[in-house]
Design a protein around this motif. Structure first.
Motif, PDB file in Angstrom:
ATOM      1  N   GLU A 147      -2.952   6.520  -0.082  1.00 44.61           N
ATOM      2  CA  GLU A 147      -3.863   5.449  -0.468  1.00 44.61           C
ATOM      3  C   GLU A 147      -3.157   4.114  -0.632  1.00 44.61           C
ATOM      4  O   GLU A 147      -3.762   3.053  -0.539  1.00 44.61           O
ATOM      5  CB  GLU A 147      -4.525   5.802  -1.800  1.00 44.61           C
ATOM      6  CG  GLU A 147      -5.596   6.855  -1.663  1.00 44.61           C
ATOM      7  CD  GLU A 147      -5.891   7.490  -2.998  1.00 44.61           C
ATOM      8  OE1 GLU A 147      -5.929   6.782  -4.004  1.00 44.61           O
ATOM      9  OE2 GLU A 147      -6.080   8.723  -3.023  1.00 44.61           O
ATOM     10  N   SER A 148      -1.871   4.169  -0.944  1.00 42.51           N
ATOM     11  CA  SER A 148      -1.148   2.939  -1.235  1.00 42.51           C
ATOM     12  C   SER A 148       0.345   3.209  -1.199  1.00 42.51           C
ATOM     13  O   SER A 148       0.789   4.351  -1.145  1.00 42.51           O
ATOM     14  CB  SER A 148      -1.528   2.438  -2.625  1.00 42.51           C
ATOM     15  OG  SER A 148      -1.107   3.392  -3.591  1.00 42.51           O
ATOM     16  N   LEU A 149       1.093   2.130  -1.186  1.00 43.93           N
ATOM     17  CA  LEU A 149       2.536   2.203  -1.418  1.00 43.93           C
ATOM     18  C   LEU A 149       2.772   1.545  -2.767  1.00 43.93           C
ATOM     19  O   LEU A 149       2.017   0.657  -3.164  1.00 43.93           O
ATOM     20  CB  LEU A 149       3.283   1.425  -0.336  1.00 43.93           C
ATOM     21  CG  LEU A 149       3.213   1.976   1.090  1.00 43.93           C
ATOM     22  CD1 LEU A 149       3.850   1.002   2.063  1.00 43.93           C
ATOM     23  CD2 LEU A 149       3.900   3.327   1.167  1.00 43.93           C
ATOM     24  N   ASN A 150       3.816   1.943  -3.478  1.00 43.64           N
ATOM     25  CA  ASN A 150       4.057   1.235  -4.735  1.00 43.64           C
ATOM     26  C   ASN A 150       4.684  -0.127  -4.450  1.00 43.64           C
ATOM     27  O   ASN A 150       5.067  -0.436  -3.319  1.00 43.64           O
ATOM     28  CB  ASN A 150       4.875   2.082  -5.714  1.00 43.64           C
ATOM     29  CG  ASN A 150       6.287   2.322  -5.235  1.00 43.64           C
ATOM     30  OD1 ASN A 150       6.856   1.513  -4.506  1.00 43.64           O
ATOM     31  ND2 ASN A 150       6.863   3.425  -5.628  1.00 43.64           N
TER      32      ASN A 150
ATOM     33  N   THR B  99       8.257  -0.260  -2.847  1.00 40.98           N
ATOM     34  CA  THR B  99       8.266   0.159  -1.450  1.00 40.98           C
ATOM     35  C   THR B  99       7.607  -0.893  -0.562  1.00 40.98           C
ATOM     36  O   THR B  99       8.108  -1.218   0.515  1.00 40.98           O
ATOM     37  CB  THR B  99       7.542   1.516  -1.305  1.00 40.98           C
ATOM     38  OG1 THR B  99       8.168   2.460  -2.181  1.00 40.98           O
ATOM     39  CG2 THR B  99       7.614   2.036   0.115  1.00 40.98           C
TER      40      THR B  99
ATOM     41  N   ALA C  30       9.986  -3.759  -0.051  1.00 41.58           N
ATOM     42  CA  ALA C  30      11.087  -3.410   0.855  1.00 41.58           C
ATOM     43  C   ALA C  30      10.609  -3.403   2.306  1.00 41.58           C
ATOM     44  O   ALA C  30      11.259  -3.965   3.189  1.00 41.58           O
ATOM     45  CB  ALA C  30      11.674  -2.051   0.476  1.00 41.58           C
TER      46      ALA C  30
END
Lengths: 324, 324
Positions: free
Chosen positions: B300-303, B306, B309
């Motif tokens: 659902e998502s990247l933190n 991340t 980066a």
């Protein structure tokens, strides 16, 4: 819709103790079950892998005459679970917290065996498409993220999540890695554990499997071997997305880049090493390419989770650019 | 080489208590000093910002006749510190651990004011190079990573490290962010805090500064505004690295992509939102472009760490491809 009418309210009961025991690897081995903690993980498990979930434990309040699930978020997850044969147990907050301080009101117990993926069962046609076949979107190729000896549960979860975001077909944990069903791993995947298969293999088994699937193995590694320096990721990406227009180029340096036509992007596994020691030379020698992520500032390194995300997402984006 | 001959061995002394107090924001405010914990952070501070480091506390063993620094790693850091005017204090392990359980034998106390970067002092010529000027390596442009209301210390450290790896010229913490000198932030930067300047600004101040520097502000955001959908990162990257070869292309879809010639990559700040709430619509409206990272799987998502980066490294790699 098997909802147990009885409310579990004794945090010292045998049943509660047995479930809490699943946070330890011995408890998981003994029972063949594992713990899924918190709304996000439980929701994803119930949505994508209801076959895995056996029991669901949800916090209810007894303030009114009849028990009520404490929030609408949790109620929705319970509702969703009723599409499958999942037993729902109502619990007091004390019981839930006794099982896990990370539950946030909801827990599930899963069948460990159902999570196991057998290589033989892994039915994706891994045949490399011919060089003349440019239907890159035909879905015939495998994209694998492989991790050798990943030991830290947080890292293991983060890399599974990165592989999921990058649209990988599977994750392979190679050699002696942390237990995928460790609750810390599951929490760190943010639900991704239930989105794609995670296989475990020995090192030899991995390379044999990759060869049988006609899969290129790329090592993600900073140092390379004494005979072979790593290629830099941007150079590799430029090669992947480059249209064969070398005749238009005048810069001689361009010709040093291995130009790969998009259609030659066949099945591929990217193999990452241990968080502290990277990949052994013996393993690097078995890989088709060695690719490193450049560092442009003064940072000495990226951690494993970040490296995996940058490498896998970059490769995924390059695949999607070429098919636009 | 001011090494204090006296060994600090009383974990209950006022001095030790005052240093330990720097782990709390009140202690830092009161004294104007901050704590740097562990070999990696202390080494990077001593190497890159010796002007910031006032005192160094290192663990010695007294097993023999005279005190000895407990490891050669730590001894090397102490040796390095002697190029500058840094006071070295020998301590028992108990004292070091009392100050911080994360010290691993070495600690430094820094001057908070010396870490502060004033916008006015930030002397990089931010003038956008003209479209006809293709000397992208002339160093005339600014690459900034900006973070609005980042609250989690671990995230804050991780994004500073990512910005360092991507070769950003500075990090800007915009509006109400976590204290950069919080020990958890410093640890999470893995030394990067001492590699590049970290500025703090209010939201209006940030946009005023960006405009004065002729800097494009790109928002990293998944949703965009009601009027403006985000552009997908791979599309943006394709535009950045694309040579002007549209005449060779036959696919009509390509023409929909804004083709930007490499030379037009001027100064740029990429602005990331709060880890839970992203960026407010009001802020998005002020940004020149809105760019989202695509998710190819079911994640659902990247933190935040991340996402930063992937976005910053992708942009950095695209800059370096074009100058190869």
């Amino acid at each position: 819709m098997p909802i147990n009418a009885q409310i579990l309210d004794n945090p010292k009961s045998d049943r509660v103790r047995r479930i809490a025991d699943l946070t330890r690897s011995k408890g998981r081995e003994r029972s063949g079950r594992f713990l899924i903690e918190g709304p996000q993980s439980v929701r994803e498990a119930v949505t994508w892998r209801p076959d895995v979930v056996q029991d669901l434990y949800v916090e209810v309040s007894q303030a009114l005459d009849h028990p009520r699930i404490v929030s609408s978020t949790l109620a929705k997850i319970v509702e969703k679970s009723q599409d499958a044969t999942i037993y729902v147990h109502q619990c007091t907050g004390e019981v839930i917290r006794r099982i896990s301080p990370d539950a946030q009101g909801i827990l599930a117990v899963g069948n460990a065996r159902a999570m196991r993926v057998d290589v033989a069962d892994f039915e994706i046609d891994g045949g490399k498409s011919g060089d003349s076949d440019d239907s890159a979107d035909s879905g015939k190729t495998l994209n694998i993220a492989a991790f050798w000896q990943v030991r830290d549960p947080g890292n293991a979860g983060t890399v599974i999540r990165a592989a999921d975001a990058a649209g990988c077909d599977a994750v392979v944990f190679v050699d002696d890695c942390v237990d995928v069903l460790n609750p810390k791993v599951i929490r760190s995947t943010a639900g991704s554990l239930f989105h794609l298969p995670v296989l475990t293999m020995g090192t030899d088994e991995f390379f044999t499997w990759a060869a049988a699937q006609h899969m290129d193995v790329w090592a993600a590694d900073v140092y390379g071997t004494p005979d072979r320096k790593p290629e830099s990721l941007p150079t590799v990406l430029a090669g992947l997305t480059e249209v064969d227009d070398t005749t238009d180029r005048t810069d001689a340096a361009d010709h040093a880049i291995a130009v790969e036509s998009p259609a030659s992007q066949g099945s591929r596994a990217v193999l990452f090493g241990n968080e502290a020691r990277g990949l052994e030379t013996e393993i690097l020698r078995k890989c088709d390419r060695i690719v490193s992520i450049p560092l442009y500032g003064k940072a000495e390194s990226l951690n494993l989770g970040t490296s995996a995300a940058v490498m896998l997402m970059s490769l995924a984006m390059s695949r999607h650019i070429e098919t636009m």
